[in-house]
Design a protein around this motif. Structure first.
Motif, short mmCIF file in Angstrom:
data_model
loop_
_atom_site.label_atom_id
_atom_site.label_comp_id
_atom_site.label_asym_id
_atom_site.label_seq_id
_atom_site.Cartn_x
_atom_site.Cartn_y
_atom_site.Cartn_z
N VAL A 32 51.44 43.75 82.43
CA VAL A 32 51.30 44.62 83.49
C VAL A 32 50.44 44.35 84.58
O VAL A 32 49.22 44.08 84.39
CB VAL A 32 50.85 46.04 82.85
N ARG A 33 50.88 44.34 85.85
CA ARG A 33 50.02 43.84 87.16
C ARG A 33 49.56 45.13 87.82
O ARG A 33 50.59 45.70 88.44
CB ARG A 33 50.59 42.69 87.81
N LEU A 34 48.42 45.35 87.87
CA LEU A 34 47.98 46.53 88.49
C LEU A 34 47.49 46.08 89.87
O LEU A 34 46.42 45.27 89.87
CB LEU A 34 46.72 47.38 87.84
N SER A 35 48.27 46.46 91.04
CA SER A 35 47.90 45.77 92.30
C SER A 35 46.64 46.71 92.79
O SER A 35 46.07 46.21 93.65
CB SER A 35 49.00 45.56 93.22
N GLU A 36 46.70 48.22 92.53
CA GLU A 36 45.77 48.82 93.30
C GLU A 36 45.82 50.29 92.29
O GLU A 36 46.80 50.52 91.90
CB GLU A 36 46.01 49.36 94.68
N GLY A 37 44.56 50.88 92.39
CA GLY A 37 44.36 51.96 91.41
C GLY A 37 43.79 51.86 90.23
O GLY A 37 42.82 50.91 89.93
N GLU A 38 44.05 52.71 89.36
CA GLU A 38 43.53 53.00 88.09
C GLU A 38 44.45 52.87 87.07
O GLU A 38 45.68 53.57 87.26
CB GLU A 38 42.69 54.32 87.81
N LEU A 39 44.40 52.31 85.76
CA LEU A 39 45.15 52.15 84.92
C LEU A 39 44.10 52.26 83.44
O LEU A 39 43.03 51.55 83.18
CB LEU A 39 45.89 50.81 84.63
N ARG A 40 44.75 53.06 82.51
CA ARG A 40 44.12 53.20 81.18
C ARG A 40 45.24 52.64 80.13
O ARG A 40 46.33 53.23 80.26
CB ARG A 40 43.61 54.58 81.13
N VAL A 41 44.76 52.23 79.01
CA VAL A 41 45.63 51.64 78.10
C VAL A 41 45.08 52.21 76.90
O VAL A 41 43.71 51.91 76.61
CB VAL A 41 45.97 49.98 78.00
N ALA A 42 45.98 52.85 75.89
CA ALA A 42 45.35 53.15 74.48
C ALA A 42 46.39 52.43 73.65
O ALA A 42 47.59 52.80 73.75
CB ALA A 42 45.31 54.64 74.26
N THR A 43 46.10 51.63 72.74
CA THR A 43 47.19 51.12 71.71
C THR A 43 47.23 52.04 70.40
O THR A 43 46.40 52.95 70.21
CB THR A 43 46.62 49.72 71.23
N GLY A 44 48.73 52.27 69.97
CA GLY A 44 48.80 52.83 68.85
C GLY A 44 49.19 52.18 67.63
O GLY A 44 48.99 50.84 67.50
N PRO A 45 49.65 52.91 66.55
CA PRO A 45 49.80 52.41 65.31
C PRO A 45 50.81 51.21 65.03
O PRO A 45 50.45 50.07 64.33
CB PRO A 45 50.16 53.61 64.44
N ALA A 46 51.67 51.04 66.11
CA ALA A 46 52.55 49.99 65.79
C ALA A 46 52.19 48.52 66.91
O ALA A 46 53.14 47.88 66.71
CB ALA A 46 54.06 50.40 66.30
N PHE A 47 50.98 48.96 67.33
CA PHE A 47 50.56 47.92 68.48
C PHE A 47 50.54 46.64 67.61
O PHE A 47 49.73 46.30 66.74
CB PHE A 47 49.66 48.12 69.35
N GLU A 48 51.18 45.33 68.34
CA GLU A 48 50.84 44.16 67.64
C GLU A 48 49.88 43.39 68.66
O GLU A 48 50.05 43.16 69.90
CB GLU A 48 51.94 43.11 67.75
N PRO A 49 48.56 42.88 68.31
CA PRO A 49 47.50 42.19 69.04
C PRO A 49 48.17 41.14 69.72
O PRO A 49 49.07 40.42 69.38
CB PRO A 49 46.45 41.74 68.13
N GLY A 50 47.78 41.25 70.98
CA GLY A 50 48.33 40.28 71.92
C GLY A 50 49.80 40.62 72.76
O GLY A 50 50.45 39.75 73.44
#
Length: 190
Positions: free
Chosen positions: A113-131
């Motif tokens: 995910v490339r954020l070119s401007e603004g704000e972004l929040r990420v929360a990982t969930g129970p099925a998330f694989e690191p990386g």
């Protein structure tokens, strides 16, 4: 130039990123739109309180309203004045701040995910694989290992705010060293 830590910056980041992202709701319930994007199930939700419809959403250059049902294969999203929440199954949630612009590319097993401007929040969930998720801005690349993290992109800086877990950050322009930051830490790359 790199700036690390700072109580005032961390307090400001905490105010910006104090959003609780529920993983308990499933796509299709509560009037949410569920769609398939890049072979993954995404749920699109307005961030505005109550039942306010999504407004100002632009998908790959085409203006969309609350009927964001045809996001198949999206590559670029521009959030409207109230922001936007994208849930990728039980893996992670991306919450875009008002008027934020992101590009998504999925390859080699990781979503970028490339954020070119603004704000972004990420929360990982129970099925998330690191990386499985990488955030990029014009200034820094951050590999998400399972966490709650915020990205704030300005004209000449990016602030990575790790609220929980750990994030590996790598400056793209400054030649500074890559390093991991833990919960409660920030890294500003200018």
């Amino acid at each position: 130039q790199l700036v690390a830590g700072g109580g005032l910056l961390l307090a400001a980041a905490a105010l910006l990123f104090t959003v609780v992202v529920p993983f308990g709701r499933r796509g299709g319930e509560d009037g949410l739109t569920t769609t398939t994007v890049a072979s993954a199930t995404w749920t699109v939700e307005p961030v505005a309180a109550g039942d306010a419809p999504m407004t100002g959403l632009v998908v790959d250059g085409e203006a969309r309203g609350a009927e964001a049902a045809s996001l198949d294969g999206w590559r670029r999203l521009e959030a409207g004045p109230d922001g936007l929440r994208l849930r990728r199954g039980e893996d992670y949630v991306l919450e875009l701040g008002p008027r934020s612009v992101v590009e998504f590319n999925e390859g080699d097993g990781a979503g970028v995910v490339r954020l070119s401007e603004g704000e972004l929040r990420v929360a990982t969930g129970p099925a998330f694989e690191p990386g499985a998720l990488v955030l990029e801005s014009p200034h820094v690349r951050a590999e998400i290992t399972g966490t709650i993290v915020g990205f704030d992109v300005g004209e000449d800086y990016t602030c990575v705010c790790c609220l929980e877990g750990e994030v590996r950050t790598e400056p793209l322009l400054s030649g500074a060293d890559a390093r991991s930051i833990g919960g409660g830490s920030t890294r500003v790359v200018a």
